[in-house]
Design an enzyme around this catalytic site. Structure first.
Site, short mmCIF file in Angstrom:
data_model
loop_
_atom_site.label_atom_id
_atom_site.label_comp_id
_atom_site.label_asym_id
_atom_site.label_seq_id
_atom_site.Cartn_x
_atom_site.Cartn_y
_atom_site.Cartn_z
N ASP A 178 0.82 -1.20 0.00
CA ASP A 178 0.00 0.00 0.00
C ASP A 178 0.86 1.25 0.00
O ASP A 178 1.61 1.50 0.94
CB ASP A 178 -0.90 -0.01 1.24
CG ASP A 178 -1.90 1.13 1.26
OD1 ASP A 178 -2.04 1.81 0.24
OD2 ASP A 178 -2.55 1.31 2.30
N ASP A 381 -2.41 6.54 -6.02
CA ASP A 381 -2.67 5.60 -4.92
C ASP A 381 -2.85 4.18 -5.44
O ASP A 381 -3.65 3.94 -6.34
CB ASP A 381 -3.91 6.04 -4.15
CG ASP A 381 -4.19 5.17 -2.95
OD1 ASP A 381 -3.24 4.87 -2.20
OD2 ASP A 381 -5.35 4.78 -2.75
#
Length: 504
Positions: A178, A381
Site C-alpha cells: 500500500d 494511490d
C-alpha cells in the site's frame, strides 16, 4: 496514511488499508462484430484517438501466465491477485466463473468510498485545521498491557499482495502492499486479544532468534509520530512501545512495535527492520497476513531500506486475474520511455504521493477544464480502485465519453458512483476513446484501453472515473487507470515516473 484525533491516553491511529481491487469479468457472447464496426475501429486506431479492447482478453482462466519482463531480479517481489489462478491464498472452493467476481461489485465500491474519504480527510488537514472527535476504548492483553482498541466495520480486504520473509528462521508472509500506508505489520502470536483467519501460519516471535520489542523510551518509538501524527502508547507491564492502526474501512491492527530480520530476496536481507507485531487484529483480510507500508514516513519500508534501494521502487499491477505483476525495489526494469513528474510542492511533508494534474485529453483533444480545478493536488494511490476527479473535471469527461459510447453501444444500468455505463454483452470487443492525463511540466500519460473502463457486470461496462463530492477535494488516480503502466516512485528525487506498456 492516517486520519485521527489525538487523545491524552491510548491514542489510536486511523490508516487507510490497501484495498486494491480488481476488474470484474463477463462471459463471451457469440454474436459477431460487423464488418462496418471493424472498419470503423481500424480508422479510429489510425488517428490514435481510440483503441479496441477484446472482451475475451479479460476473461478469467484456470492458468497463470508468467511474470512480466523486469520482475525476475534481486529486490523484486511478485504482485499477485489473491482470487486468481496465480494465488497461493485462493480457497479450493472458490469459483473461477465471472459471476463469482461480479457479485462482489457493490462491496468493492463501498470499500473504495471509505478509502477515498480517509485520503481526502487526511490531505484536507494540510489546508485547514479540522478536528475529528474519536471515541476510544482500551483492552487488556494477557500480560496486563493496555492496548488501544476500536471496533471494526467488516469489509472486503485488499486483493493484491506480495510475499516477504520475516524472522530467523525465515517465515514467508503474504502482505497487502500500500502506497497510502507507512507502517508494515503482521499478525503475531499469542494473539493476546484477537487474530483473524489467515492462510499461512501466524508469525510467532518466540520462535525467532532475531526478534525484539522496541522500548517506549527509544528514538525508534518516537518515530511512529512521523507515520501517525500522534504519540505512541506504552505497555505498563513491559514498557514496550505499542502501535495502533485502524483503516478507512474499519479494519485494524494493534500490538507491539518491534524489530526483526526482513528478507526481500535471497541476497536482500535487512536486520533490525521495524514493524508492527499485531496482538489485536480485525477485519475481513481474506487470508492476508498483514500489510507492507510504502509511504514516505520514517517507519516505511522505503525509508528503512534507503541505503540499499536509494528510496526507489516501482510496480506493475496485474492487468487481469490471470497475470502476475511485480514490485521492484532499488530500480526499474528499463530506463527508457519513463516520463517523470515532480511531487506537488503543496504536499512535500505528506506521506502520500501527490502530483500536479492540470488537465485531461480526450480523443487527442484537451477537454475544457481549467488547471485551477486541480489546485488541491492529485494523489497516485495503489489502493483506490476508481479514479476520483473534481466535479468540474468529471462532468466534461463524462459528457465526452457518453457522446462517444452512445453512438456505438446501448446504455447499461448505472449506479450512484458509476454514472456512465453501457451494455456490451452483445459484443466480442469494443472501442474506447483515448484518454490522457496532463501534468504540470508538459508530461502527458496516456491510459491503456482497459484503464479507461471499469467492468462491473455482464451488462455494465462503465467509465472508470467518478466525481468527488465537492470541487475542494483532492483528485485520486486509482489502480484501474494504472493498468499496464510501470509506475516508478523516486522518493529521494521527489518524483514519480510513468512508463507506458511497462507491464507487457
Amino acid at each position: 496514511m492516517a486520519y485521527f484525533s489525538s487523545s491524552s491516553s491510548n491514542p489510536v491511529l486511523f490508516s487507510t488499508l490497501s484495498l486494491v481491487c480488481f476488474f470484474f469479468f463477463f462471459s463471451e457472447n457469440k454474436s459477431f462484430v460487423s464488418a462496418t464496426r471493424s472498419e470503423e475501429a481500424s480508422n479510429e486506431l489510425q488517428h490514435n484517438t481510440h483503441s479496441r479492447v477484446s472482451l475475451s482478453s479479460l476473461f478469467p482462466s484456470s492458468s497463470c501466465s508468467s511474470p512480466p519482463q523486469g520482475a525476475n531480479r534481486n529486490g523484486s517481489l511478485e504482485v499477485v491477485h489473491k482470487h486468481g489462478p496465480c494465488s497461493k491464498l485462493k480457497q479450493p472452493s472458490s469459483s473461477s466463473s465471472p459471476s463469482s467476481f461480479i457479485i462482489q461489485h457493490s462491496e468493492i465500491l463501498k470499500q473504495d468510498e471509505a478509502r477515498v474519504r480517509a485520503i481526502q480527510y487526511e490531505l484536507s488537514k494540510t489546508h485547514q485545521n479540522h478536528h475529528q472527535e474519536q471515541v476510544e476504548t482500551s483492552t487488556k492483553g494477557s500480560d496486563g498491557t493496555q492496548l488501544p482498541a476500536k471496533s471494526a466495520i467488516p469489509l472486503l480486504g485488499g486483493n493484491y499482495y506480495v510475499t516477504v520473509g520475516l524472522g530467523s528462521p525465515k517465515r514467508d508472509l503474504s502482505l497487502v502492499f500500500d502506497t497510502g500506508s507507512d507502517l508494515t505489520w503482521t499478525q503475531c502470536k499469542p494473539c493476546a486479544r484477537s487474530c483473524y483467519s489467515q492462510k499461512e501460519p501466524i508469525f510467532d516471535p518466540s520462535q525467532s532468534s532475531s526478534y525484539s520489542n522496541i522500548s517506549c523510551s527509544s528514538s525508534q518509538c518516537s518515530q511512529l509520530v512521523s507515520a501517525t501524527g500522534i504519540r505512541s502508547a506504552c505497555s505498563k507491564a513491559t514498557r514496550a512501545c505499542l502501535y495502533g492502526v485502524q483503516y478507512g474501512d474499519g479494519s485494524f491492527s494493534i500490538g507491539f512495535f518491534a524489530k526483526e530480520k526482513l528478507t526481500v530476496s535471497s541476497t536482500d536481507v535487512f536486520d533490525n527492520f521495524f514493524f508492527g507485531c499485531g496482538q489485536n487484529n480485525g477485519g475481513l483480510f481474506r487470508g492476508i497476513a498483514g500489510l507492507l507500508g510504502l509511504g514516505r514516513s520514517l517507519v516505511s519500508i522505503v525509508e528503512q531500506t534507503a541505503q540499499k534501494y536509494r528510496k526507489i521502487f516501482s510496480y506493475c499491477l496485474p492487468s487481469t486475474l490471470n497475470t502476475v505483476g511485480y514490485l521492484n525495489f532499488g530500480g526499474v526494469s528499463s530506463n527508457t520511455n519513463i516520463k517523470y513528474i515532480p511531487f506537488s510542492s503543496n504536499f512535500r511533508n505528506s506521506s502520500f504521493y501527490v502530483l500536479d494534474l492540470i488537465g485531461i485529453a480526450f480523443g487527442g483533444a484537451n477537454l475544457p477544464i481549467a488547471a485551477s480545478v486541480f489546485s488541491r493536488g492529485t494523489v497516485v494511490d495503489s489502493g483506490t480502485v476508481i479514479t476520483r476527479l473534481p466535479p468540474a473535471a468529471y462532468s466534461p469527461l463524462s459528457d465526452a465519453f457518453q457522446k462517444f459510447m452512445s453512438a456505438r453501444y446501448p446504455k447499461g444500468d448505472s449506479d450512484d458512483l458509476l454514472g456512465t455505463c453501457y451494455d456490451l454483452s452483445g459484443y466480442k470487443s469494443f472501442s474506447v476513446p483515448s484518454i490522457s492525463l496532463l501534468f504540470k511540466g508538459g508530461v502527458n500519460v496516456e491510459l491503456a484501453g482497459i484503464g479507461v473502463v471499469y467492468i462491473a457486470s455482464q451488462k455494465q461496462v462503465c467509465l472508470g472515473f467518478a466525481a468527488n463530492k465537492k470541487d475542494g477535494d483532492v483528485a485520486i488516480i486509482g489502480n484501474t487507470q494504472q493498468k499496464t503502466l510501470e509506475i516508478v516512485y523516486d522518493v529521494g528525487g521527489e518524483r514519480i515516473g510513468f512508463r507506458p506498456l511497462g507491464c507487457n
